[in-house]
Design a protein around this motif. Structure first.
Motif, short mmCIF file in Angstrom:
data_model
loop_
_atom_site.label_atom_id
_atom_site.label_comp_id
_atom_site.label_asym_id
_atom_site.label_seq_id
_atom_site.Cartn_x
_atom_site.Cartn_y
_atom_site.Cartn_z
N LYS A 3 0.48 -2.19 -2.48
CA LYS A 3 -0.12 -0.87 -2.72
C LYS A 3 0.66 -0.11 -3.78
CE LYS A 3 -1.85 -0.55 2.02
NZ LYS A 3 -1.82 0.24 3.28
N THR A 33 -3.94 2.41 -4.73
CA THR A 33 -4.58 3.02 -3.55
C THR A 33 -4.63 4.53 -3.63
OG1 THR A 33 -2.46 2.99 -2.37
CG2 THR A 33 -3.94 1.10 -2.04
N ASP A 34 -3.73 5.14 -4.44
CA ASP A 34 -3.69 6.61 -4.54
C ASP A 34 -3.21 7.01 -5.92
OD1 ASP A 34 -4.03 7.97 -1.63
OD2 ASP A 34 -2.97 6.06 -1.43
N LEU A 45 2.32 12.50 -0.91
CA LEU A 45 1.80 11.15 -0.64
C LEU A 45 2.91 10.20 -0.20
CD1 LEU A 45 -0.68 10.82 -3.63
CD2 LEU A 45 -1.30 10.80 -1.20
N THR A 48 3.77 10.64 3.44
CA THR A 48 2.74 10.36 4.44
C THR A 48 2.17 8.95 4.38
OG1 THR A 48 1.04 11.29 2.98
CG2 THR A 48 2.05 12.79 4.58
N LYS A 49 2.40 8.25 3.28
CA LYS A 49 1.83 6.91 3.12
C LYS A 49 2.89 5.92 2.66
CE LYS A 49 -2.90 8.37 2.07
NZ LYS A 49 -4.07 8.17 1.16
N GLN A 50 2.60 4.64 2.84
CA GLN A 50 3.51 3.57 2.44
C GLN A 50 3.02 2.95 1.13
OE1 GLN A 50 6.39 2.50 3.92
NE2 GLN A 50 6.22 4.19 5.36
#
Length: 364
Positions: A3, A33-34, A45, A48-50
């Protein structure tokens, strides 16, 4: 699938990256992914996300690319960082390498450059995954020598402020170095044991993370490589530092209500902790609460609050880049000069003496 987070403020540049024919969803492929357009969005981000890989422009608003990298480095996160920028000066990226940046690509980025980057990143990420698997094996390995009961006994002694815990800890580390446990280097096993003990302590006393980060031991004081005694001393110093902080913030209380109030204060150092507010929160008369502290503890209420707030300030000075004035106001002090005076009196060091990071000074 790996990711990727892309941080790029210019829409045309972001589209150019996303349109490169290099993105694949397979097991070893990279997929975006982001995306984020500024440093603040990126940090949110990342919290909160990997992600496995971060591709970021250096010149961003709110927080720039180096600031993001330094924050990630400070919090011990894992994604690989790559700077993509058209900034002519290489000094920005050079400082980034000091803080663990994986690579730097000048704009405009083409297909060949990106594919070569992904190949290097793929090899690095696979190596990291293998290391994590090895660490898991090591965890099982040392448990055969240190039973759950022994580690539990150490954690219990720590909680009770039993100073024999220092000798117990040192003996456990020495055992790892003096006994042939496995083919793995004892440094790796000792580090894993130390991390496991830290996890146990911080799980029991979660408020500690407000006064010292769980990975505080990675901030080196001194360590001579290839010298076993120095490694043993290093872990001993770090464990002693944590134990002394825990004891300092845990004076003795001989009343259950006071223990609850004490825990609340430890958990909320940034709040208004005036005696009258705390008494009201715990449905007590403030004069009665003041007398209760005098009779059922070895510290006055005002001393406790001052100590807690100043140790919280010490954490903020050591491990964040908040301006001193913001720290002072955050902790409820109105006069920065008064704060500096009591800080030096209690902590033994002026708040202005810290070697604090300046995000806007990129000189090396």
């Amino acid at each position: 699938m790996y990711k990727v987070l892309i941080v790029e403020p210019q829409e045309f540049a972001l589209k150019a990256l996303l349109n490169l024919p290099v993105w694949e969803k397979g097991q070893d492929g990279f997929i975006c992914t982001d995306t984020a357009t500024n440093g603040e969005e990126a940090l949110k981000l990342l919290k909160t996300k990997q992600f496995d890989l971060v591709l970021t422009e250096i010149n961003l608003s709110i927080y720039d690319g180096l600031q993001i990298l330094k924050q990630v480095y400070r919090e011990n996160e894992e994604p690989l960082f790559v700077f993509i920028s058209d900034i002519v000066s290489f000094s920005y990226a050079r400082e980034g390498f000091i803080y663990g940046a994986f690579d730097y690509l000048p704009k405009p980025v083409n297909k060949d450059n990106m594919q070569a980057l992904f190949q290097r990143a793929r090899e690095k990420l696979k190596k990291q995954k293998k290391q994590l698997s090895t660490a898991s094996d090591i965890y099982s390995e040392y448990r055969a020598f240190f039973s759950k009961g022994q580690i539990q006994d150490l954690l219990n002694k720590f909680t009770r402020k039993d100073d024999t815990v220092l000798e117990l800890f040192r003996n456990m580390i020495m055992t790892l170095y003096q006994t042939k446990l496995s083919s793995q280097p004892p440094d790796i096993i000792a580090n894993k044991l130390f991390v496991t003990i830290m996890e146990g302590i911080f799980t029991r006393h979660q408020w500690l993370s407000l006064y010292i980060p769980q990975n505080f031991y990675k901030k080196l004081d001194y360590l001579v490589l290839n010298d076993t005694n120095n490694f043993i001393d290093y872990y001993g110093r770090k464990f002693t530092t944590l134990f002394q902080l825990y004891c300092l913030l845990n004076p003795d209380f001989y009343d259950e209500t006071l223990k609850k109030i004490h825990l609340y204060i430890l958990q909320h150092p940034d709040e208004d902790l005036k005696l009258i507010y705390i008494a009201r929160k715990f449905f007590m008369n403030h004069s009665y609460l003041s007398n209760l502290f005098s009779r059922k503890s070895n510290i006055r209420y005002s001393q406790l609050v001052t100590l807690v707030k100043l140790k919280r300030a010490e954490y903020l000075l050591n491990y964040t880049t908040l301006p001193i004035i913001d720290i002072v106001y955050q902790l409820g002090y109105k006069d920065i000069n008064y704060f500096a005076q009591i800080y030096k009196k209690v902590i033994g060091k002026s708040p202005y003496e810290y070697d604090r990071e300046d995000y806007y000074d990129y000189s090396i």
